[in-house]
Design an enzyme around this catalytic site. Structure first.
Site, short mmCIF file in Angstrom:
data_model
loop_
_atom_site.label_atom_id
_atom_site.label_comp_id
_atom_site.label_asym_id
_atom_site.label_seq_id
_atom_site.Cartn_x
_atom_site.Cartn_y
_atom_site.Cartn_z
N LYS A 199 0.79 -1.23 0.00
CA LYS A 199 0.00 0.00 0.00
C LYS A 199 0.82 1.27 0.00
O LYS A 199 1.78 1.40 0.77
CB LYS A 199 -0.89 0.02 1.24
CG LYS A 199 -1.97 -1.03 1.18
CD LYS A 199 -2.92 -0.89 2.34
CE LYS A 199 -4.13 -1.77 2.14
NZ LYS A 199 -5.02 -1.72 3.28
N GLY A 347 11.15 -6.29 6.55
CA GLY A 347 10.95 -7.73 6.74
C GLY A 347 10.82 -8.52 5.45
O GLY A 347 11.54 -9.49 5.22
#
Ligand code: AMP
Length: 393
Positions: A199, A347
Site C-alpha cells: 500500500k 521484513g
C-alpha cells in the site's frame, strides 16, 4: 551530531548492559529465523573479549506488561538464550526477575547473562524513569545495539540511556547508522530507490522523502498499481488505493518514476492461479496485477545497472506465489549484480534477499523494519538522539 561507539569506551572489568533486538519468530519453542540473533554476536563477543561482564536485554513479541513471564511462557527469551549460548560458545543464563544491582556486581568478567523479556516490565512502553533507573543501576556502561527498536522511546531503548553512567552505540547500531548515512546523506549519484509492497498509504512518507532525493524511483506491487491508476490506466480488480491517487500524482511530479509497460495478471489471488502476461493497456475488468512482466523487468534491470546508489524496500509483486515472483527475483538479482552501494531493509525485503541467496552481494542489509523506514523518512530515532545528547553533553 554523532554517537559514541562501544569501541571508544573502556570495558575491562565493567558491567556492560546491552539492549539487543532478539525479537525472532518462535513456534513451539523452535526459532524459525535466527538472523537477528546472529546479528548481535559481534557486539557481545567484543564486550566479552574486552573483559566485561555482559547483561543482555531485549523484547520478544507483544506480551502483557505487568504479567509475570511464568504466566506467558510463549514470550520467554529462554529459547533465545539457549541458541545464543551455542553461537557465542559461552553460557548465557536467563536471570530471574529479581535480578538486582547486587546480582550484577557479582558477575565475573567474561560472563554473560540475559534479562527476561523487557516488555513484561511495568513502565517499559511508557519509558518510565523508575524502570529506566533500575536498568541503569545494573551497569557501568549501557550499549544500545537494537537498531530494530531505535524508533521507539521506551525504558530499555531510551530511558536507560539517560541514567546510565556511560551510554554508547554497539557495533550493529553503528554499522546501521553508517550505512544509512552513506546511502542518504552523501549518496553517489545517480541514485535509485525501489519501493514495493502492498500500500502507498503505509509508505507514503518514505515515498515522498525518497522522491525528493533520488534520480529514479521504481515502485512495485500494490503501490505500482496505485501509480498506474493515477496515470490513467485501468487496473481491473488489482489491489490499489483510490484515495491515494492525488498523492501518487504529486510524487510522480517530483522524480522520474518508470511505470510498468507489461504485467503478470491472474483472475484470482491464489497460489495456484495461472499467470498471464499483458501489456498495461489491455488489463481487463476482472484481472488482478500480481507482478511485473518481462519487458518491464528488462527495463528495470537496465536502470538498476546504471545506478551508483540503490535503496530497496518492498517486493515488486506477490513473490510468495512462484508464478508471480519473477519481478522481485530479477530486481533482487540485478541489485546484487550492481557494483555501486546498495542498501536493503524491511521484513519482506530481507525474506526475498534470503530466498534468492544474494545477501553477500547487497552492500548492507538493515535489521530494522519500522526503524529503517523512519530513518529513510528523515525522522529522528529517539534511541539514537539520546545517545547523541549523551555524547554532546
Ligand atoms: P509491505 O508489507 O507493504 O511491504 O507489503 C508486502 C506484501 O505485499 C507482500 O506480502 C506481497 O505479497 C504483497 N504484494 C506485492 N505485490 C502485490 C500485488 N500486486 N497485489 C497484492 N499484494 C501484493
Amino acid at each position: 551530531m554523532t554517537v559514541r561507539s562501544i569501541q571508544e569506551v573502556e570495558l575491562s572489568g565493567k558491567k556492560v548492559l546491552i539492549r539487543e533486538d532478539l525479537n525472532v519468530p518462535i513456534k513451539a519453542g523452535e526459532i524459525l529465523n535466527d538472523a537477528r540473533i546472529r546479528a548481535t554476536v559481534p557486539t557481545i563477543k567484543y564486550a566479552l573479549e574486552k573483559g566485561a561482564s555482559v547483561i543482555l536485554m531485549s523484547h520478544l513479541g507483544r506480551p502483557d506488561e505487568g504479567v509475570p513471564i511464568s504466566e506467558q511462557q510463549e514470550a520467554s527469551l529462554a529459547p533465545v538464550a539457549k541458541h545464543l549460548s551455542e553461537l557465542l560458545n559461552n553460557q548465557v543464563d536467563l536471570m530471574p526477575t529479581d535480578f538486582s544491582a547486587d546480582s550484577a556486581a557479582k558477575l565475573s568478567p567474561g560472563s554473560c547473562v540475559m534479562l527476561e523479556n523487557v516488555r513484561c516490565n511495568i513502565g517499559e512502553k511508557n519509558n518510565s524513569d523508575e524502570l529506566s533507573q533500575y536498568y541503569a543501576s545494573l551497569c557501568d556502561v549501557f550499549v544500545m545495539d537494537a537498531f530494530g527498536t531505535a524508533h521507539r522511546a521506551q525504558a530499555s531503548t531510551h530511558g536507560v540511556a539517560k541514567f546510565a553512567p556511560v551510554a554508547c552505540a554497539g557495533l550493529l547500531l553503528s554499522g546501521e547508522l553508517e550505512a544509512l548515512n552513506k546511502a542518504l546523506a552523501q549518496p553517489l549519484s545517480p541514485m535509485l530507490a525501489v519501493v514495493g509492497g502492498a500500500k502507498v498509504s503505509s509508505k507514503l512518507m518514505v515515498l515522498e522523502a525518497l522522491a525528493q532525493k533520488v534520480d529514479h524511483l521504481i515502485v512495485g506491487g500494490g503501490i505500482a498499481n496505485t501509480f498506474l491508476a493515477a496515470a490513467g490506466y485501468s487496473v481491473g480488480k488489482s489491489l490499489y488505493e483510490e484515495d491515494m491517487l492525488a498523492k501518487a500524482r504529486e510524487i510522480m511530479r517530483l522524480t522520474n518514476i518508470p511505470l510498468p509497460s507489461d504485467v503478470a495478471v491472474a483472475k484470482e489471488f491464489s497460489e495456484s492461479a495461472l499467470a498471464e502476461i499483458k501489456v498495461i493497456a489491455d488489463i481487463a475488468e476482472d484481472d488482478m496485477i500480481l507482478d511485473i512482466g518481462p519487458e518491464t523487468i528488462s527495463d528495470y534491470v537496465r536502470v538498476i545497472s546504471e545506478m551508483k546508489t540503490i535503496l530497496w524496500n518492498g517486493p515488486l509483486g506477490v513473490f510468495e506465489f512462484d508464478a508471480f515472483a519473477a519481478g522481485t527475483e530479477s530486481v533482487a538479482k540485478a541489485i546484487a549484480e550492481n557494483t555501486g552501494f546498495s542498501i536493503a531493509g524491511g521484513g519482506e525485503t530481507i525474506t526475498a534477499i534470503e530466498l534468492y541467496k544474494i545477501s553477500d552481494q547487497v552492500s548492507y542489509m538493515s535489521t530494522g523494519g519500522g526503524a529503517f523506514l523512519e530513518f529513510v523518512e528523515g525522522k529522528t530515532l529517539p534511541a539514537v538522539a539520546i545517545l547523541e545528547d549523551r555524547n554532546a553533553g
